[in-house]
Each structure stands twice: as structure tokens, then as C-alpha cells.
Design an enzyme around this catalytic site. Structure first.
Site, mmCIF file in Angstrom:
data_model
loop_
_atom_site.group_PDB
_atom_site.id
_atom_site.type_symbol
_atom_site.label_atom_id
_atom_site.label_comp_id
_atom_site.label_asym_id
_atom_site.label_seq_id
_atom_site.Cartn_x
_atom_site.Cartn_y
_atom_site.Cartn_z
ATOM 1 N N CYS A 255 82.157 52.601 2.834
ATOM 2 C CA CYS A 255 83.115 53.019 3.873
ATOM 3 C C CYS A 255 84.517 52.597 3.489
ATOM 4 C CB CYS A 255 82.714 52.430 5.226
ATOM 5 S SG CYS A 255 82.542 50.636 5.205
ATOM 6 N N GLU B 53 83.284 44.101 14.234
ATOM 7 C CA GLU B 53 82.129 43.241 14.030
ATOM 8 C C GLU B 53 82.575 42.111 13.099
ATOM 9 O OE1 GLU B 53 78.729 45.833 12.922
ATOM 10 O OE2 GLU B 53 78.208 45.692 15.036
ATOM 11 N N LYS C 176 67.120 50.868 13.900
ATOM 12 C CA LYS C 176 66.701 52.122 13.258
ATOM 13 C C LYS C 176 67.450 52.296 11.940
ATOM 14 C CE LYS C 176 68.235 56.465 13.464
ATOM 15 N NZ LYS C 176 67.863 56.964 12.147
ATOM 16 N N ALA D 201 71.687 52.312 11.638
ATOM 17 C CA ALA D 201 72.285 51.991 10.333
ATOM 18 C C ALA D 201 72.391 53.236 9.443
ATOM 19 C CB ALA D 201 71.434 50.926 9.640
ATOM 20 N N GLU E 67 81.275 51.574 13.749
ATOM 21 C CA GLU E 67 81.857 51.329 12.413
ATOM 22 C C GLU E 67 81.729 52.644 11.663
ATOM 23 O OE1 GLU E 67 83.375 48.685 11.519
ATOM 24 O OE2 GLU E 67 82.614 47.017 12.691
ATOM 25 N N ASN F 263 74.084 53.789 2.966
ATOM 26 C CA ASN F 263 74.792 53.379 1.742
ATOM 27 C C ASN F 263 74.493 51.940 1.314
ATOM 28 O OD1 ASN F 263 76.331 52.701 4.041
ATOM 29 N ND2 ASN F 263 78.201 52.583 2.828
#
Ligand code: NAD
Length: 483
Positions: free
Chosen positions: A288, A463, A181, A155, A254, A158
Site C-alpha cells: 500500500c 492503526e 477473514k 484482510a 486502511e 499482499n
């Protein structure tokens, strides 16, 4: 220097100081510092997982896999729901920690925790039944979906909890077990959530290990991890894919974005200005799918910018501890330096106009004023790269064709948007924008039942939604003659 008083205070937050491995809280021997971006000072120590810790976490996940995979969707949904409720229920307790390590205002930290729980419940409500592809005189063909095994989730910083919990819900609901993680910049609240999970999930189903970039690299190379679900930068995403190729792991990436928005000459300018201000500056621009470049039709340019500047100049910036703030600091020093460099480069360009902001306040915190800059060319770094911060370039256009071509002239393809009162016109423009999601008269909606992901360098796979969550499953065809 670590603030010992503060560190001791954090010790009282259950689990924020330990990995979760096989249902046990494990502290290990090595630690790294976590910095408060509002002050620039370290305020806590986080355990730093060794390769042995990772191996133990993967072994625990592998061991827990058969029993977890054997449960029904309903049984797994119930346990994910219980964890989701515990996270949302702990929002008041955990928000100060999330605020401290991330920098976002307290209320936004609280909302992140509440929404994490909400999304987990929605993701684990998706209808994932097996399907019958065909049942006729040629035979019966079924599509059956199986878990992959052990998922490694990596991960970013943000939205540390929300983005991690999306992965947790999707991986676990589909019957996988998980090693998670968090980013080394924001590991503590995720560890605290791991502590909550220890009470509601069977041991080994969810393991949380904190560490630096090496830990991520070890995960991508680990022979006993079957899939990597990664959210982060394009540069790291490429490394993840290259490393995962050695063991043919499934990967979902992503990655970053440089979302363009097109404000057409028939747009509702109030709606567009409010939407752009919110999308570009919420979370200090560190999203993002934030709008990162604005193209506005020449005919409405002045009117639109006046409204946008009014909204953005009213944003209040300060430490998350101060009530009423809209924006905190940039989350970490390297990102702060990066955004400052984009700003300095832009300010040094002849004929640019700073419409609002433009300054970096004195002090040790990583604060930057919300800034809008006009007069840059399309090849300026602030326009064509991902700034990931509160500095927004605005550009004009005289023809929609030209705006579409310029929006698409990018290696990114995460999101885009178009603002227009003419639904047919907006839809036609949307269809020509090269982005995984195109919004009309809004930007940046994150919905659990809607697939999300990027074209081009912005990602690989999707996802969320049934289509996205299937990436956590292996498709098996079962075919037999008509009986
Ligand atoms: P990053 O790539 O620096 O780090 C992300 C994670 O990868 C961290 O946990 C880090 O420790 C780990 N990592 C670093 N090197 C690794 C390696 N070699 N192998 C495996 N793991 C490694 O990204 P960041 O700075 O934390 O996040 C910001 C970026 O994430 C931005 O580009 C943003 O656009 C992107 N992002 C994308 C989405 C999306 O859904 N598309 C969502 C949020 C953020």
C-alpha cells in the site's frame, strides 16, 4: 484442476484446511480453489464459510468476550505473546505454504511470519492505561478505555499474515474478541495460524473464517459485530463503510495509496536510488505504501535514474522456490491483468522511454519484469492511479513548488517522501505533502508504536501506536466532584 498430490501434502499442515470457530477446527461442506501465482494452476482447496459458519463464529466471539475483556492488559499480553512466539517459531514450516499461495520468495515469506510475531509482541506492549484528564477544585475527570466487543477483521492478500496479525494483536490486546477473514486469494497460511491460536487462546477469542467477498459483506452487515477493521482497496472500503453504517459499527479503513516521492536537487542520490528501488519493487510492488510515482529534480535526473536503473535491472525475478530471487509473480490473475493493462497503455503512449524491463515473460505464471518508464504525463493512468505492481513511472520537475502541487494532486494520501541533504528544507517540504505519513530520506517504515493510516481516499482512522490502537476501544469519561 487441483493438484491432488499437492493438496494431500497440504492436508498435513495443521489447520490450513479448516476454519477456527469457537476453538474447534471446522471444515464445512463448500470449498474454493487456491491458485499458485507462479504457475497459474490451482494447488489446494480452501473451506468456504457459509453464513451459518459466520454466525457461529460471531456467537463464539460474543460468548468469549466477557471473560476476555475482564483480563488485565498483562494477562492478555502474555497470551498474545505466546501466540506470536508460536507463529515466529513455525516460520520455517509455514513459509513454503505462504510462498506457494502468495508467490513471494521463500525467504520473504519466512520474514513475514517472523515479523508478524515481532509486531504482535510490540503492539501488545503499548501502554494503554486509563488517564486522569483533570484532578483539581472543579473535580476529578478520568478517561477510561473499554473494549468495543466483537471485532470483524478483513484482510487483503499482499501481506496476508502480517496485516491480519496486526489486527489480531490490536483487537485482542484491547480486550475485544475477533472474527478474522483472510483474502480468498491467500487464505491458507492464516488458517494454519488459526490452528496455532487454538492451542494458546481461550476458545472463541479468535475465530478465523475463510471465504469470498460475500463473507466480508456479511461481516460488515452483521448486527453482532461491533467494529470492522478493514485493509484493502478504496472501492471495497467505501462499500464496507456504507454497509457498516446500517448498524453504526465503528470502522477503521486502511486503503490504497499512490505514494509520491520527491528527489530534490541536493539529495544523496545513492541513498535515494536504493530507497526507491526497495520501496517500489519489494513484494513485487504490492505494498500500500510503496513508492508508486517518482518526481526527480531536472538537475539530478540523469544521475539519479542511472543509479535507479542499475539497481532495478539487477533484481532477479522468478518462482519463490528458486533460491536467490528478489521478486516473485504478481499475486493473482485479476491484479496481473490490471498491471499488464497499465503497462500496455504506458507503452502505447508516444515518446515514452522504457528505462528497464517492460516485458511480460511467456508462461502461465503471473510474472512481469521490474519496469521503469519515463516520459508519461501526470494524467496517465500509471501515474495517477494505483498500479500495485512492479511498473514505476518517473517524472521530472524544475521547481519544488510544482513538484509538491503535482504530488498533492491526487485522491490518495497514504504516504509520501522527500530526499534531501538539507534537513530544514526536507522538513518544510514534508509538512506540505498531503499524506498520513511523510518519510524523509527513507520510505515505507512500518513501526508498531507509530500511528499509520491515510488522508483522503487512502483511509479512515489510524492503526498502530497508542493513538491507533485506541480505535479498538470505546472512550468513557468518568467525572465526579472533588471529595
Ligand atoms: P480488496 O478490497 O479487493 O479485498 C480486501 C478484502 O476485502 C478481501 O478479504 C476481500 O475478500 C474483502 N471484500 C471484498 N469485497 C468486500 C465487501 N463488499 N465487503 C467486505 N469485504 C469485502 O483489496 P485487495 O485487492 O485484497 O488488496 C489490495 C489493496 O489493499 C490495495 O489497494 C492496497 O493498497 C490496499 N492495502 C492497504 C493497506 C493499508 O494499510 N492502507 C495495506 C495493504 C493493502
Amino acid at each position: 484442476m487441483v493438484d491432488v498430490v499437492e493438496r494431500d501434502r497440504l492436508q498435513t499442515i495443521d489447520g490450513a484446511k479448516a476454519h477456527l470457530i469457537g476453538g474447534r477446527l471446522v471444515q464445512g461442506e463448500a470449498f474454493f480453489e487456491v491458485v499458485d501465482p507462479a504457475t497459474g494452476a490451482a494447488f489446494a482447496l480452501c473451506p468456504d464459510a457459509s453464513q451459518d459458519d459466520l454466525n457461529a463464529a460471531v456467537a463464539a466471539a460474543r460468548g468469549a468476550f466477557p471473560a476476555w475483556a475482564a483480563l488485565s492488559y498483562e494477562e492478555r499480553r502474555a497470551m498474545i505473546g505466546a501466540l506470536a512466539e508460536r507463529i515466529a517459531g513455525a516460520a520455517d514450516d509455514l513459509a513454503p505454504l505462504l510462498m506457494r499461495e502468495h508467490g513471494k520468495p521463500l525467504e520473504q515469506a519466512r520474514m513475514e511470519l517472523i515479523l508478524s510475531g515481532h509486531h504482535m509482541i510490540q503492539l501488545s506492549a503499548l501502554d494503554l492505561r486509563d488517564e486522569v484528564l483533570r484532578d483539581d477544585e472543579r473535580g476529578k475527570v478520568e478517561l477510561r478505555y473499554h473494549p468495543l466487543g466483537v471485532v470483524g477483521a478483513i484482510a487483503p492478500w499482499n501481506f496476508p499474515v502480517a496485516l491480519a496479525m496486526h489486527k489480531v494483536a490490536q483487537a485482542l490486546y484491547t480486550g475485544n474478541t475477533l472474527v478474522l477473514k483472510p483474502s480468498p486469494f491467500t487464505p491458507l497460511t492464516t488458517l494454519a495460524v488459526g490452528r496455532l491460536a487454538a492451542d494458546v487462546l481461550p476458545a472463541g477469542v479468535l475465530n478465523v473464517v475463510a471465504g469470498g467477498n460475500d463473507l466480508g459483506a456479511w461481516m460488515t452487515a452483521h448486527p453482532d459485530i461491533d467494529k470492522i477493521s478493514f485493509t484493502g482497496s478504496v472501492a471495497t472500503g467505501k462499500k464496507v463503510m456504507a454497509s457498516a453504517a446500517q448498524t453504526l459499527k465503528r470502522v477503521t479503513l486502511e486503503l490504497g495509496g499512490n505514494d509520491a516521492t520527491l528527489v530534490l536537487d541536493d539529495a544523496d542520490l545513492d541513498l535515494a536510488a536504493a530507497g526507491v528501488a526497495r520501496s517500489s519493487f519489494y513484494n513485487c510492488g504490492q505494498i500500500c505504501m510503496a513508492i508508486k510515482r517518482v518526481y526527480v529534480a531536472d538537475g539530478v535526473r540523469e544521475a539519479f535514474l542511472a543509479k535507479l536503473v542499475e539497481k532495478v535491472s539487477a533484481l532477479k525475478v522468478g518462482p519463490g522456490t528458486t533460491p536467490g530471487m528478489d521478486m516473485g509473480p504478481i499475486q493473482n490473475k485479476p491484479q496481473f491483468e490490471k498491471v499488464k493493462a497499465y503497462l500496455a497503455q504506458a507503452l502505447a503512449t508516444p515518446d515514452v522511454q522504457v528505462l528497464t524491463g517492460g516485458k511480460v515473460p511467456e508462461g502461465n505464471g503471473y510474472f512481469i519484469e521490474p519496469t521503469i518508464i519515463a516520459g508519461l504525463s501526470d494524467d496517465a493512468p500509471l501515474v495517477c492511479e494505483e498500479q500495485f505492481g512492479p511498473v514505476l513511472p518517473v517524472l521530472g520537475f524544475s521547481s519544488v513548488e510544482d513538484a509538491i502541487a503535482r504530488a498533492n494532486d491526487s485522491r490518495f494520501g497514504l504516504g509520501a517522501s522527500v530526499w534531501s541533504r538539507d534537513a530544514a528544507r526536507a522538513r518544510a517540504v514534508a509538512g506540505r505533502l498531503l499524506a498520513g505519513t511523510v518519510w524523509i530520506n527513507r520510505h515505507g517504515l512500518n513501526e508498531s508504536d507509530v500511528p499509520f493510516g491515510g488522508m483522503k481516499d487512502s483511509g479512515y482512522g489510524r492503526e498502530h501506536g497508542v493513538l491507533g490502537i485506541r480505535s479498538y476501544q470505546e472512550l468513557q469519561v468518568v467525572s465526579r466532584p472533588t471529595s
